[in-house]
Design a protein around this motif. Structure first.
Motif, PDB file in Angstrom:
ATOM      1  N   GLN A 172       0.813  -1.345  -0.100  1.00 50.69           N
ATOM      2  CA  GLN A 172      -0.040  -0.001  -0.149  1.00 50.69           C
ATOM      3  C   GLN A 172       0.766   1.308  -0.014  1.00 50.69           C
ATOM      4  O   GLN A 172       0.202   2.357  -0.288  1.00 50.69           O
ATOM      5  N   LEU A 219       0.858   3.476  -3.029  1.00 54.53           N
ATOM      6  CA  LEU A 219      -0.602   3.880  -3.420  1.00 54.53           C
ATOM      7  C   LEU A 219      -0.678   5.182  -2.633  1.00 54.53           C
ATOM      8  O   LEU A 219      -1.822   5.428  -2.840  1.00 54.53           O
ATOM      9  N   VAL A 220      -0.040   5.693  -1.790  1.00 59.46           N
ATOM     10  CA  VAL A 220      -0.272   6.381  -0.564  1.00 59.46           C
ATOM     11  C   VAL A 220      -0.672   8.065  -1.269  1.00 59.46           C
ATOM     12  O   VAL A 220      -1.551   8.513  -0.858  1.00 59.46           O
ATOM     13  N   GLN A 222      -4.382   7.356  -1.881  1.00 57.52           N
ATOM     14  CA  GLN A 222      -4.952   7.024  -0.958  1.00 57.52           C
ATOM     15  C   GLN A 222      -5.323   8.107   0.017  1.00 57.52           C
ATOM     16  O   GLN A 222      -6.559   8.203   0.671  1.00 57.52           O
ATOM     17  N   GLN A 227      -8.622   9.204   2.253  1.00 56.13           N
ATOM     18  CA  GLN A 227      -8.585   9.369   3.394  1.00 56.13           C
ATOM     19  C   GLN A 227      -8.763  10.264   4.548  1.00 56.13           C
ATOM     20  O   GLN A 227      -9.436  10.444   5.480  1.00 56.13           O
TER      21      GLN A 227
END
Length: 484
Positions: A198, A201-202, A205, A209
């Motif tokens: 992950q 993909l920050v 994302q 978020q």
């Protein structure tokens, strides 16, 4: 002339086509002046907003109503906590800390949209102390979840922490910037805490978020005195900016570049090239057609046979082949790409015009007034200039109008296929459509704002020129042929 103008203005098709042509001419002339972007295909003009940002006016539709625009704002302090003293000197928030004391400064953004493409929170921290302080930056979303985004400590203290930290310079300004696109496992505790799969993909994302729905979004700057002497820390107000998902008149493309800028720059190029190429086409066709139609005999046979030969060759494959040969042989390097395309299109598209000019020249040549002029001693150039050419001007002007959309379609087709003006050069309507088609699978709703404007403009411009030319031919040709 008054009669010609009156007849033209009584035709609705002429008025509508003229209005459309004036509209596109204004776009081509004035449009590029209304945008600050000179070449949206240059990487320096990428990311004026998020990729595939919809036009700003499209937010009136329900599916786009929460899309954020580009924003820029300064966030002031909304609350503070901890046992340190906090004051404001007009430029900086000043935090006084005794050893082991801390202060938490909260800056809140009233977020009214769904998530942006990307965002940046930035500030400047100046720690005055002989020992050390730690500066932590947190983000808090509308649900109250806290993200430990960054941590700064002097280099000599970094080994004491089991999460990533960045060096903090004492007694000098430290720029601090939080952006999903730059956070990585080596400097962000939040990113380092994510599973390895992950972490990459920050950038996608974190905006969802942290700013995924409307509500208060906070940035907390926490300052801790980790030394044994007092510390004074200056913290600038937080500056927020984002790359939104709604932008401008026509949104953005897959690189976040302005589609409006691409469209108006492409309009200017397409109109300039098509008009000049059409003049070249009509000029070649007019010369050959007049000579073949008036001289006749073997000259007509040779020119007509040459024209028939070129007409039997498939146009587009020949255009592509010639351009490829010129590029491979290096000839194209000595001539600019637009000029090369102009010459190729003009040199391979005159045959239909020549046939039409030849036909009307044959018709006018047999008229009584031409025979009379010849009987009175008029030479070929005199007869062509004084009698034949004036009587076929309607056809000539009509052909000029008919050839403009043909050139636009040919040039756009070459660009669409990647054989014309490339995406590494500058925008045209053709390469806009080509790029939009290539990127369609990853675009939101196939990026209609990127596809429809150039596609519809090509159709409207072609139809407008067709009816404009038809009106000219209907009004001018009978008028001139009758000799009235």
């Amino acid at each position: 002339m008054n009669r010609v103008l009156r007849d033209l203005l009584h035709r609705k098709s002429f008025i509508i086509s003229l209005a459309i042509l004036i509209f596109f001419v204004l776009i081509a002339v004035i449009g590029p002046m209304t945008t600050p972007y000179k070449n949206p295909y240059s990487s320096s003009e990428y990311y004026v907003a998020g990729p595939y940002a919809v036009p700003s006016w499209a937010t009136i539709f329900p599916q786009y109503k929460d899309y954020p625009p580009d924003m820029s704002a300064t966030l002031n302090l909304t609350s503070s906590s901890g046992n340190g003293q906090v004051s404001y000197n007009g430029s900086y928030y000043v935090v006084y800390l005794k050893p082991k004391q801390s202060a938490n400064l909260t800056f809140t953004l009233d977020w009214k949209y769904s998530y942006p493409y990307s965002f940046t929170f930035s500030t400047k921290v100046i720690p005055y102390t002989t020992q050390g302080v730690q500066v932590n930056v947190y983000g808090v979303n509308t649900s109250g979840y806290k993200f430990f985004l960054l941590s700064y400590v002097p280099s000599i203290y970094q080994f004491e922490y089991n999460y990533p930290t960045s060096p903090l310079n004492l007694n000098t300004p430290n720029p601090i910037s939080v952006s999903p696109s730059t956070l990585n496992p080596s400097d962000s505790p939040y990113v380092a805490s994510l599973p390895y799969s992950q972490q990459a993909l920050v950038g996608l994302q974190l905006p969802v978020q942290l700013m995924g729905k409307p509500g208060p979004v906070s940035v907390i700057v926490s300052v801790i005195n980790i030394g044994s002497t007092p510390a004074k820390v200056y913290i600038a107000p937080i500056h927020f900016s984002d790359l939104g998902r709604a932008f401008g008149i026509l949104g953005t493309d897959d690189n976040g570049a302005s589609v409006y800028a691409e469209y108006v720059i492409g309009a200017r190029f397409d109109l300039e090239l098509s008009v000049v190429a059409s003049i070249l086409i009509v000029g070649i066709g007019l010369i050959f057609g007049l000579i073949a139609g008036y001289v006749g005999g073997k000259t007509d046979l040779v020119l007509n046979s040459l024209t028939d030969f070129f007409l039997t060759i498939p146009g587009l494959p020949l255009l592509i082949s010639l351009e490829t040969v010129f590029v491979v042989t290096g000839i194209a390097a000595k001539i600019s790409k637009p000029v090369l395309i102009l010459l190729i299109i003009g040199g391979l598209s005159w045959m239909g015009t020549m046939k039409i000019i030849r036909s009307v020249t044959l018709s006018v040549r047999s008229r009584t007034f031409v025979e009379a002029s010849r009987a009175m001693g008029g030479g070929p150039f005199h007869i062509i200039r004084k009698h034949i050419l004036p009587n076929i001007l309607g056809v000539v002007f009509a052909q000029l109008a008919y050839d403009v959309p043909v050139v636009i379609l040919i040039e756009s087709g070459l660009d669409f296929l990647g054989f014309g003006i490339s995406l590494s050069e500058f925008p045209t309507w053709g390469n806009m459509l080509g790029a939009a088609t290539d990127a369609a699978s990853s675009a939101n709703s196939f990026a209609w704002w990127w596809v429809i404007p150039p596609g519809l403009s090509i159709v409207l411009l072609s139809v407008a020129f067709y009816y404009f030319g038809t009106a000219l031919q209907d009004v001018l040709s009978p008028f001139k042929v009758r000799g009235e």
